[in-house]
Enzyme design. Structure first.
Site, PDB file in Angstrom:
ATOM      1  N   GLY A  47     -24.341  33.634 -50.895  1.00 44.58           N
ATOM      2  CA  GLY A  47     -23.775  34.098 -49.629  1.00 44.58           C
ATOM      3  C   GLY A  47     -24.821  34.979 -48.990  1.00 44.58           C
ATOM      4  O   GLY A  47     -25.970  34.566 -48.853  1.00 44.58           O
ATOM      5  N   GLU A  48     -24.463  36.184 -48.682  1.00 44.84           N
ATOM      6  CA  GLU A  48     -25.415  37.115 -48.065  1.00 44.84           C
ATOM      7  C   GLU A  48     -25.294  38.435 -48.810  1.00 44.84           C
ATOM      8  O   GLU A  48     -24.262  39.104 -48.753  1.00 44.84           O
ATOM      9  CB  GLU A  48     -25.111  37.250 -46.582  1.00 44.84           C
ATOM     10  CG  GLU A  48     -26.352  37.451 -45.740  1.00 44.84           C
ATOM     11  CD  GLU A  48     -26.969  38.833 -45.949  1.00 44.84           C
ATOM     12  OE1 GLU A  48     -28.198  38.919 -46.125  1.00 44.84           O
ATOM     13  OE2 GLU A  48     -26.231  39.819 -45.957  1.00 44.84           O
ATOM     14  N   SER A  49     -26.365  38.800 -49.512  1.00 46.32           N
ATOM     15  CA  SER A  49     -26.252  39.920 -50.457  1.00 46.32           C
ATOM     16  C   SER A  49     -26.008  41.266 -49.770  1.00 46.32           C
ATOM     17  O   SER A  49     -25.290  42.108 -50.311  1.00 46.32           O
ATOM     18  CB  SER A  49     -27.503  39.976 -51.335  1.00 46.32           C
ATOM     19  OG  SER A  49     -28.664  40.067 -50.545  1.00 46.32           O
ATOM     20  N   CYS A  79     -28.063  32.722 -56.404  1.00 43.07           N
ATOM     21  CA  CYS A  79     -28.658  33.039 -55.097  1.00 43.07           C
ATOM     22  C   CYS A  79     -28.368  34.496 -54.703  1.00 43.07           C
ATOM     23  O   CYS A  79     -28.949  35.397 -55.291  1.00 43.07           O
ATOM     24  CB  CYS A  79     -28.182  32.003 -54.084  1.00 43.07           C
ATOM     25  SG  CYS A  79     -29.359  31.795 -52.742  1.00 43.07           S
ATOM     26  N   ARG A 106     -36.237  38.358 -51.676  1.00 40.17           N
ATOM     27  CA  ARG A 106     -35.262  37.628 -50.844  1.00 40.17           C
ATOM     28  C   ARG A 106     -35.970  36.671 -49.882  1.00 40.17           C
ATOM     29  O   ARG A 106     -37.062  36.945 -49.413  1.00 40.17           O
ATOM     30  CB  ARG A 106     -34.414  38.616 -50.060  1.00 40.17           C
ATOM     31  CG  ARG A 106     -33.668  39.547 -50.973  1.00 40.17           C
ATOM     32  CD  ARG A 106     -32.977  40.636 -50.177  1.00 40.17           C
ATOM     33  NE  ARG A 106     -31.940  40.085 -49.333  1.00 40.17           N
ATOM     34  CZ  ARG A 106     -31.397  40.761 -48.326  1.00 40.17           C
ATOM     35  NH1 ARG A 106     -31.802  41.965 -48.030  1.00 40.17           N
ATOM     36  NH2 ARG A 106     -30.437  40.216 -47.603  1.00 40.17           N
ATOM     37  N   ILE A 137     -31.064  27.430 -50.714  1.00 39.74           N
ATOM     38  CA  ILE A 137     -30.667  27.794 -49.341  1.00 39.74           C
ATOM     39  C   ILE A 137     -31.097  29.237 -49.095  1.00 39.74           C
ATOM     40  O   ILE A 137     -30.530  30.163 -49.684  1.00 39.74           O
ATOM     41  CB  ILE A 137     -29.139  27.657 -49.146  1.00 39.74           C
ATOM     42  CG1 ILE A 137     -28.676  26.237 -49.495  1.00 39.74           C
ATOM     43  CG2 ILE A 137     -28.758  28.017 -47.712  1.00 39.74           C
ATOM     44  CD1 ILE A 137     -27.175  26.056 -49.527  1.00 39.74           C
ATOM     45  N   ARG A 138     -32.120  29.406 -48.260  1.00 41.14           N
ATOM     46  CA  ARG A 138     -32.686  30.754 -48.020  1.00 41.14           C
ATOM     47  C   ARG A 138     -32.766  31.510 -49.343  1.00 41.14           C
ATOM     48  O   ARG A 138     -32.288  32.642 -49.474  1.00 41.14           O
ATOM     49  CB  ARG A 138     -31.860  31.523 -46.986  1.00 41.14           C
ATOM     50  CG  ARG A 138     -31.944  30.915 -45.584  1.00 41.14           C
ATOM     51  CD  ARG A 138     -31.252  31.771 -44.558  1.00 41.14           C
ATOM     52  NE  ARG A 138     -29.871  32.076 -44.892  1.00 41.14           N
ATOM     53  CZ  ARG A 138     -28.865  31.235 -44.765  1.00 41.14           C
ATOM     54  NH1 ARG A 138     -29.076  30.018 -44.290  1.00 41.14           N
ATOM     55  NH2 ARG A 138     -27.648  31.583 -45.077  1.00 41.14           N
ATOM     56  N   HIS A 173     -28.308  26.668 -56.050  1.00 39.90           N
ATOM     57  CA  HIS A 173     -26.842  26.534 -55.981  1.00 39.90           C
ATOM     58  C   HIS A 173     -26.368  25.367 -56.856  1.00 39.90           C
ATOM     59  O   HIS A 173     -26.206  24.256 -56.337  1.00 39.90           O
ATOM     60  CB  HIS A 173     -26.417  26.271 -54.537  1.00 39.90           C
ATOM     61  CG  HIS A 173     -26.517  27.460 -53.644  1.00 39.90           C
ATOM     62  ND1 HIS A 173     -25.473  28.301 -53.383  1.00 39.90           N
ATOM     63  CD2 HIS A 173     -27.572  27.968 -52.969  1.00 39.90           C
ATOM     64  CE1 HIS A 173     -25.852  29.271 -52.579  1.00 39.90           C
ATOM     65  NE2 HIS A 173     -27.137  29.084 -52.312  1.00 39.90           N
ATOM     66  N   GLU A 175     -23.531  24.695 -57.813  1.00 40.33           N
ATOM     67  CA  GLU A 175     -22.194  24.238 -57.392  1.00 40.33           C
ATOM     68  C   GLU A 175     -22.276  23.205 -56.271  1.00 40.33           C
ATOM     69  O   GLU A 175     -21.270  22.598 -55.923  1.00 40.33           O
ATOM     70  CB  GLU A 175     -21.332  25.447 -56.964  1.00 40.33           C
ATOM     71  CG  GLU A 175     -21.661  26.069 -55.618  1.00 40.33           C
ATOM     72  CD  GLU A 175     -22.934  26.925 -55.609  1.00 40.33           C
ATOM     73  OE1 GLU A 175     -23.660  26.949 -56.623  1.00 40.33           O
ATOM     74  OE2 GLU A 175     -23.213  27.539 -54.566  1.00 40.33           O
TER      75      GLU A 175
END
Ligand code: GLN
Length: 192
Positions: A47-49, A79, A106, A137-138, A173, A175
Site C-alpha cells: 500500500g503506502e507506508s 512491499c 523506497r 509496484i513502486r 506482491h 498475492e
C-alpha cells in the site's frame, strides 16, 4: 488451529485474504490492536507506508505489533509492509518498526519501471523451482541486510525475499500472481 490476521488499515489486504481463502486457511482482517489477540500470525500488505504509519499512530498499533513480534508470532510484510518492518527506511527516511535487520530504499526501482513483472530465483529448496513470478509496484529495494537475515530469493541479482526469525519480508506482491509458494512458506513458519 492456524488463524492468520491481515492488517487492514490501507492497501491490498483483500487480495491476501483471497489467497488465504483459496489455500483453505482461516483468517480475519485486523483493524484494531485488540484484534491481534485472536490471530497467530499477521500479514502487513502493500500500500503506502507513510499513510499506514499515519493510520497506525492514533490507535497505538505500533506497540501492539512490537508485543506481537516479541511473543514470537510470525509477521509477513509485503512491499509497504517490508518498509514498515525494516530497521531503517530511506528515500525518504521515515519511522519504521525495526523488526528485521534490513535497510529499505523506497521506490528504488525508478520511475520509468515503477511496476514490472520479474522472474525471481529461489535460494532455498522450499521455494524451488525457478522462476518465481514476482510483481513489483513502486517497490522498495533491500539495500542492506545484516548477517542475521537469511536471503530466500533474488530478482535481477537483488535480494527480494528475506527472513529473520519470525519475520518474513518481500519487496514484491506474491498475492497478485497465481503462484502460492511464498504464502505457503509463510504458513509453514506459522505451524512450524
Ligand atoms: N512505494 C510504496 C511506499 O513507499 C510501497 C508500494 C507498495 O506497497 N506497492 O510505501
Amino acid at each position: 488451529m492456524r488463524h492468520v490476521g491481515v492488517l487492514a488499515l490501507q492497501g491490498d489486504y483483500e487480495a491476501h485474504g483471497r489467497v488465504l481463502s483459496e489455500l483453505d486457511v482461516s483468517w480475519q482482517l485486523v483493524k484494531m490492536p485488540r484484534e491481534l489477540d485472536a490471530v497467530d500470525s499477521l500479514i502487513i500488505p502493500g500500500g503506502e507506508s507513510t499513510t499506514l504509519l499515519k493510520l497506525m499512530a492514533p490507535i497505538a498499533m505500533r506497540p501492539a505489533l512490537e508485543r506481537f513480534h516479541a511473543q514470537g508470532r510470525p509477521i509477513f510484510g509485503t512491499c509497504a509492509g517490508l518498509i514498515l518492518l525494516a530497521r531503517e527506511t530511506r528515500m525518504p527516511a521515515q519511522e519504521s518498526l525495526g523488526l528485521i535487520d534490513i535497510v529499505a530504499e523506497r521506490n528504488a526501482y525508478g520511475r520509468q519501471i515503477d511496476s514490472f513483472i520479474g522472474e525471481g530465483t529461489p535460494l532455498v529448496a522450499d521455494l524451488e523451482p525457478a522462476p518465481l513470478e514476482m510483481v513489483f509496484i513502486r517497490a522498495p529495494k533491500i539495500a542492506e541486510l545484516q548477517a542475521s537475515v537469511t536471503p530466500l530469493a533474488t530478482c535481477q541479482d537483488v535480494v527480494v525475499l528475506a527472513r529473520q526469525d519470525n519475520v518474513l519480508v518481500a519487496s514484491f506482491h506474491p498475492e497478485l500472481t497465481s503462484d502460492r509458494r511464498v504464502h505457503q512458506y509463510f504458513l509453514d513458519m506459522v505451524s512450524g
